[in-house]
Design an enzyme around this catalytic site. Structure first.
Site, PDB file in Angstrom:
ATOM      1  N   ASN A   1       4.541 -62.012  26.859  1.00  0.00           N
ATOM      2  CA  ASN A   1       5.907 -61.652  26.498  1.00  0.00           C
ATOM      3  C   ASN A   1       6.098 -60.146  26.445  1.00  0.00           C
ATOM      4  O   ASN A   1       5.183 -59.394  26.128  1.00  0.00           O
ATOM      5  CB  ASN A   1       6.309 -62.298  25.160  1.00  0.00           C
ATOM      6  CG  ASN A   1       6.006 -61.411  23.960  1.00  0.00           C
ATOM      7  OD1 ASN A   1       6.785 -60.516  23.629  1.00  0.00           O
ATOM      8  ND2 ASN A   1       4.861 -61.637  23.323  1.00  0.00           N
TER       9      ASN A   1
ATOM     10  N   GLY B   1       9.860 -57.072  23.057  1.00  0.00           N
ATOM     11  CA  GLY B   1      10.162 -55.704  22.617  1.00  0.00           C
ATOM     12  C   GLY B   1      10.890 -55.652  21.286  1.00  0.00           C
ATOM     13  O   GLY B   1      11.758 -54.797  21.075  1.00  0.00           O
ATOM     14  N   LEU B   2      10.525 -56.557  20.382  1.00  0.00           N
ATOM     15  CA  LEU B   2      11.079 -56.567  19.011  1.00  0.00           C
ATOM     16  C   LEU B   2      12.609 -56.554  18.970  1.00  0.00           C
ATOM     17  O   LEU B   2      13.215 -55.777  18.227  1.00  0.00           O
ATOM     18  CB  LEU B   2      10.524 -55.384  18.193  1.00  0.00           C
ATOM     19  CG  LEU B   2       9.006 -55.338  17.953  1.00  0.00           C
ATOM     20  CD1 LEU B   2       8.660 -54.245  16.934  1.00  0.00           C
ATOM     21  CD2 LEU B   2       8.464 -56.672  17.458  1.00  0.00           C
TER      22      LEU B   2
ATOM     23  N   CYS C   1       2.409 -54.303  17.457  1.00  0.00           N
ATOM     24  CA  CYS C   1       3.139 -54.853  18.604  1.00  0.00           C
ATOM     25  C   CYS C   1       2.816 -54.031  19.854  1.00  0.00           C
ATOM     26  O   CYS C   1       3.020 -52.819  19.873  1.00  0.00           O
ATOM     27  CB  CYS C   1       4.640 -54.830  18.350  1.00  0.00           C
ATOM     28  SG  CYS C   1       5.561 -55.460  19.758  1.00  0.00           S
TER      29      CYS C   1
ATOM     30  N   LYS D   1      -0.463 -57.185   9.582  1.00  0.00           N
ATOM     31  CA  LYS D   1      -0.804 -57.828  10.855  1.00  0.00           C
ATOM     32  C   LYS D   1      -1.396 -56.809  11.816  1.00  0.00           C
ATOM     33  O   LYS D   1      -0.771 -55.800  12.145  1.00  0.00           O
ATOM     34  CB  LYS D   1       0.432 -58.476  11.465  1.00  0.00           C
ATOM     35  CG  LYS D   1       0.109 -59.172  12.770  1.00  0.00           C
ATOM     36  CD  LYS D   1       1.126 -60.189  13.086  1.00  0.00           C
ATOM     37  CE  LYS D   1       0.862 -60.861  14.408  1.00  0.00           C
ATOM     38  NZ  LYS D   1       2.019 -61.645  14.811  1.00  0.00           N
TER      39      LYS D   1
ATOM     40  N   GLY E   1      -3.611 -68.443  19.792  1.00  0.00           N
ATOM     41  CA  GLY E   1      -4.032 -69.607  20.560  1.00  0.00           C
ATOM     42  C   GLY E   1      -4.221 -70.881  19.772  1.00  0.00           C
ATOM     43  O   GLY E   1      -4.876 -71.813  20.250  1.00  0.00           O
TER      44      GLY E   1
END
Ligand SMILES: Cc1cc2nc3c(=O)[nH]c(=O)nc-3n(C[C@H](O)[C@H](O)[C@H](O)COP(=O)(O)O)c2cc1C
Ligand code: FES
Lengths: 264, 300
Positions: free
Chosen positions: B64, B67-68, B125, B158, B238
């Site tokens: 993906n 882009g937030l 990200c 994260k 996953g």
């Protein structure tokens, strides 16, 4: 059942399951001009097997992807009907046999129609009717366009055994007027409807079908901005509803769309 | 299971940015049987994100370049309030993405004021320019956690997989974070060889789903081996069924998040994971709590 058998059954589940949505490339096999629209027949790298009114994200490599209703066209093939309005759709319309394009799909859910459901499709959503016809659904159909030339060209794409009524705002069609006028006047009379078209058309249809008492059995194919088409990003909420277009739609029960359509 | 000071029961959530971009999506995650919902990452300013195609299915997973895309800080309250108004009852973890520790602090206060149960600091990200420009992520983690903790609710961090991961986890531990969430997507790209062009609208993106699972499991295993119970770990990468979730738990995670599989397999995968973990724990005769990190202790 023995513990071992139970364990085996638990572990037996295929580790990698089949993906609901695929990313494939395709080769344009054929392009037909249909009253100013372009019908592209595409040979896909792997089968997509769309069920109407599922859609796909389609693009010319390097350009922005756009959502398009996928028309079933036999094994390893799909068709799309392109109205050239933006850069991607213009590039798609200009494609020639042998050119490559990209697809992601099928997105959303298929909706199997109960026999006798009328499919009313207008504007750029007339493709939805073609997708149902290609999947073997016999109609009745109401195809509504502004110009008669478009409706009559589209009419020729349906099998002759299908019941198709055309409606246009100039003369030459079976009915003179809009899709909503045609439903109101009983040009297609049914106990259930699937309406596909721009928002004002859905709004009009909602009111007429409510008066007829067939709202509960009817659906609308909704168009909102689609960003990914895979059900992953969750950015395609249908305003005023609990639905995400790529997860729950694109066909949604009309009764749940009052707030979205702004009808009380 | 109590994870990062939040009760997450069953210990399965959606991963940030997947499905729950709006309260409607959060309700779907709740309806599918999750124990908590994680919002899309909110940044200070609204972001439109990249052009389509921004999610491409790949080898049972996804790449993906979203882009937030998000409505900015103002959207946090609207999201949480609408979720509650529509009957949402799960703990809500608000993911926030600051460009600086100060921005993380500001976003954490907005999340707290809106009624969030925890914040998840997205420090990883691959689809935004600022994380790529961070030279010393560990020190940014430290300062951002400190800034976010001032808001008063639990702070999860994260992180992405990379050479510095254990240093970053240590920074989270040292600064008093309540949990680390491992891992984000891995930087990736796809090229169409016929068109000789990148496939994604954002050119490059992040890989998720089964292709990254062994890497994510290793990240969790490494972090648990190094820091044990001094910080809670949430495993993500996953997870597409209960066996994958069990792998993460055995490696040291107290809970898992599910991203790509919600699209590739469908939302029902959440219930399947929750039920599967329960039967697995029964079959092996130990409660899930005891199985956390079991692979390090050589059970049974
Ligand atoms: C479409 C998509 C959007 C994502 N958006 C975000 C995001 O906004 N914030 C974030 O922290 N992670 C985001 N991620 C990463 C996921 O939360 C997760 O860490 C990653 O996908 C690995 O999990 P999976 O293999 O189960 O997908 C996104 C992933 C996908 C596929
Ligand atoms: S646009 Fe529908 S889920 Fe992404």
């Amino acid at each position: 059942m023995s513990v071992l058998l139970e364990l085996k059954r638990l572990v037996e589940r295929p580790y990698h399951r089949h993906s609901r949505v695929l990313s494939v490339g395709g080769w344009v096999e054929r392009v037909d001009n249909v009253g100013g629209l372009y019908l592209l027949q595409i040979l896909t790298d792997s089968p997509l097997s769309p069920e109407p009114p599922q859609f796909g994200m389609v693009w010319v490599p390097g350009m922005e992807a756009v959502p398009m209703t996928l028309i079933p066209a036999g094994e390893d093939r799909v068709a799309i009907l392109v109205r050239p309005v933006g850069s991607t759709t213009n590039a798609l319309a200009a494609m020639r046999p042998g050119k490559r394009l990209m697809l992601i799909g099928p997105s959303g859910k298929g909706l199997r129609l109960r026999p006798g459901t009328a499919v009313v499709a207008g504007g750029s959503a007339t493709t939805v009717a073609l997708a149902y016809a290609a999947s073997g659904y016999r109609g009745p159909y109401l195809v509504a366009t502004r110009r008669a030339s478009e409706a009559l060209a589209l009419r020729r794409l349906f099998p002759s055994s299908n019941e198709v009524v055309t409606a246009c705002e100039d003369s030459g069609c079976d009915f003179l007027g809009t899709a909503v006028d045609a439903i109101r006047e009983g040009a297609v009379d049914a106990g259930a409807y699937l309406i596909a078209g721009p928002k004002p058309m859905l709004r009009g249809a909602y009111t007429v079908l409510r008066e007829r008492g067939v709202l509960e059995t009817s659906y609308a194919v909704v168009e909102v901005e689609v960003r990914c088409g895979t059900g992953a990003c969750g950015l395609c909420r249908v305003p005023g509803t609990p639905y995400l277009l790529c997860v729950d739609g694109p066909a949604l029960p009309l009764t749940d769309l009052a707030a979205y359509l702004g009808v009380s | 299971m109590i994870v990062g000071r939040v009760r997450v029961e069953p210990p399965v959530m959606n991963a940030s940015g997947v499905v729950a971009a709006s309260a409607a999506g959060a309700l779907k995650v709740e309806g599918a049987g999750a124990g908590a919902v994680v919002t899309k990452t909110f940044t200070l300013r609204p972001r439109r994100g990249n052009k389509a195609p921004m999610v491409v299915p790949y080898l049972g997973g996804l790449i993906n370049s979203v882009g937030l895309a998000n409505p900015g800080i103002g959207g946090i309250r609207e999201y949480v309030e609408e979720y509650r108004r529509l009957g949402g009852s799960l703990p809500i973890i608000v993911s926030i993405g600051g460009e600086t520790p100060e921005e993380f602090g500001e976003l954490a206060i907005a999340a707290t004021d809106a009624g969030a149960d925890a914040v998840e600091l997205n420090m990883s990200c691959p689809n935004v320019s600022w994380t790529a420009s961070w030279e010393d992520i560990a020190s940014i983690v430290k300062e951002s956690v400190a800034a976010a903790k001032a808001a008063g609710i639990p702070v999860w961090v994260k992180l992405g997989f990379g050479k510095g991961l254990l240093r970053e986890v240590k920074a989270a531990v040292d600064s008093g974070a309540d949990a680390v969430v491992l891992i984000n997507t891995l930087p990736a790209m796809l090229i169409d060889v016929w068109a000789m062009k990148p496939v994604l609208g954002g050119v490059t993106g992040g890989l998720s789903g089964p292709p990254i699972r062994p890497i994510a499991v290793k990240a969790v295993w490494d972090a648990y081996r190094e820091f044990g119970d001094s910080i809670d770990i949430v495993g993500v990468g996953g997870v597409d069924g209960w066996e994958a979730a069990a792998e993460f738990i055995l490696a040291g995670a107290k809970a898992v998040q599910v991203g790509a599989a919600l699209s590739v397999v469908g939302l029902d995968v959440i219930r399947e994971i929750a039920d599967g973990l329960l039967s697995y724990s029964k079959k092996v005769g130990r409660p899930l709590e005891e199985l956390v990190g079991a692979v390090h202790r050589g059970l049974p």
